[in-house]
Design a protein around this motif. Sequence first.
Motif, PDB file in Angstrom:
ATOM      1  N   LEU A  63       0.812  -1.220   0.000  1.00 32.85           N
ATOM      2  CA  LEU A  63       0.000   0.000   0.000  1.00 32.85           C
ATOM      3  C   LEU A  63       0.849   1.276   0.000  1.00 32.85           C
ATOM      4  O   LEU A  63       0.314   2.377  -0.106  1.00 32.85           O
ATOM      5  CB  LEU A  63      -0.926   0.004   1.221  1.00 32.85           C
ATOM      6  N   GLY A  64       2.174   1.125   0.174  1.00 32.20           N
ATOM      7  CA  GLY A  64       3.059   2.291   0.175  1.00 32.20           C
ATOM      8  C   GLY A  64       3.243   2.931   1.530  1.00 32.20           C
ATOM      9  O   GLY A  64       3.752   4.051   1.628  1.00 32.20           O
ATOM     10  N   PHE A  65       2.861   2.249   2.618  1.00 25.40           N
ATOM     11  CA  PHE A  65       3.046   2.780   3.964  1.00 25.40           C
ATOM     12  C   PHE A  65       4.449   2.452   4.462  1.00 25.40           C
ATOM     13  O   PHE A  65       4.898   1.312   4.367  1.00 25.40           O
ATOM     14  CB  PHE A  65       2.016   2.194   4.926  1.00 25.40           C
ATOM     15  N   ALA A  66       5.110   3.464   5.025  1.00 24.02           N
ATOM     16  CA  ALA A  66       6.470   3.273   5.534  1.00 24.02           C
ATOM     17  C   ALA A  66       6.408   2.910   7.015  1.00 24.02           C
ATOM     18  O   ALA A  66       6.319   3.785   7.874  1.00 24.02           O
ATOM     19  CB  ALA A  66       7.293   4.540   5.330  1.00 24.02           C
ATOM     20  N   LEU A  67       6.428   1.627   7.313  1.00 28.33           N
ATOM     21  CA  LEU A  67       6.300   1.161   8.696  1.00 28.33           C
ATOM     22  C   LEU A  67       7.649   1.066   9.390  1.00 28.33           C
ATOM     23  O   LEU A  67       8.696   1.024   8.754  1.00 28.33           O
ATOM     24  CB  LEU A  67       5.647  -0.220   8.732  1.00 28.33           C
ATOM     25  N   SER A  68       7.580   0.986  10.714  1.00 27.06           N
ATOM     26  CA  SER A  68       8.754   0.671  11.521  1.00 27.06           C
ATOM     27  C   SER A  68       8.722  -0.819  11.845  1.00 27.06           C
ATOM     28  O   SER A  68       7.811  -1.296  12.518  1.00 27.06           O
ATOM     29  CB  SER A  68       8.746   1.477  12.826  1.00 27.06           C
TER      30      SER A  68
END
Length: 418
Positions: free
Chosen positions: A275-280
Amino acid sequence: MDITLIVVLVIALALFFDFTNGFHDTANAMATPIATGAMKPKVAVTVAAVLNLVGAFLSTAVATSISHGLINEGPGGVAITPEMIFAGLIGAVVWNMITWLRGLPSSSSHALFGGLIGAAIVGAGLGSVNYAALLTVVIIPAFLSPVIAALVSLLATRIAYRVTRRPVFPNERGGFRIGQVFTSSMVSLAHGTNDAQKTMGVITLTLIASGAQSADQGVQFWVVVACALAIALGTYTGGWRIIRTLGSGITEIRATQGFAAEASTAATILASSHLGFALSTTQVSSGSIIGAGLGRRGSKIQWSTAGKIVIAWFITLPAAAAVGAVASGIARLGVVGLVIDAVVGAAVILGLYLWSLRKPHEQAAAIEVDVAANAVFTRKELRDMQRKKRAAQVAERRAELSRERTLRRMAGRNGGRR
């Protein structure tokens, strides 16, 4: 300074950040399978490095979110310059090294975003940051991802124990240890997919800001290859730290829980990367482990420890932003400022690394997942820990009294001789 030279410096620093990301987050995938005996340390670290490499080639959605969404575009292109990106990377790398040394459960991803945002605000003003993208791509996922991972992990752990209908004993079923080989490998793959893309996005943003690449062009293949190799090398190098941290609490996680936690972590990160989310990865892994602990019958959470983890998450982005802002302010002096940033940044990084060699006991605390695992114990384990602590205190007191008696006897003999 020549525009080509500053672009080269930014790319080199970005790849170094990618390297630190690899050794900073290796334990997110491989600490639990090593601790439960599912994988041998050498094999686990090698597998993690290879799958980080492979994962970096699977998607560029996160890189596109960073390079084309986080920083606003002005009339002449993106508002941020290569000099500001250089300053932001210094903030990210320095904060990464500080947290690695001190054992703070921080996020490499948020350090990167914080450094870039701080540098952009000082260098180009408050309007340079796309706050809507920051909220939807970074901040909201940061709050939701560990909660979702914890809930999925809790449910998966409950289902695993229900299906096997086994009591909770330390010697878990061998099948879950075998399953951990698969799930931990998936976490490594997911880590490469999400985290390597962040550096790809920064390098692409630099190329766009310098005019070396059009804003319509996506991530170039050589950027993907360079970032994949950097994070894989960092993973392989940093992975050996895991071997020295075994026995510091992470062995409390059973194979069944490790299987559930890793599966939840991998699923959450892979879905977010798509989805293009930059997670940790750190936050997701920690949430999964705590969820797995809650899913085991009789477990108890040490909320004080869990609270420290959350506080460290909140601190990382503004702290890295502050360092990036200072570096960006210095960079505004021109070539002299960039030289000062480079020299001071290199000195701080080298100094922190040399300090880490003198304090190996502090390095052991740098495994974020280990910190999360230490927050989960059963009531019996807590009673055993308290009993051992009291026994150690009694033994120490007895030894102290024995020393005092010995000193008095020696003093008496010496007095008799006189």
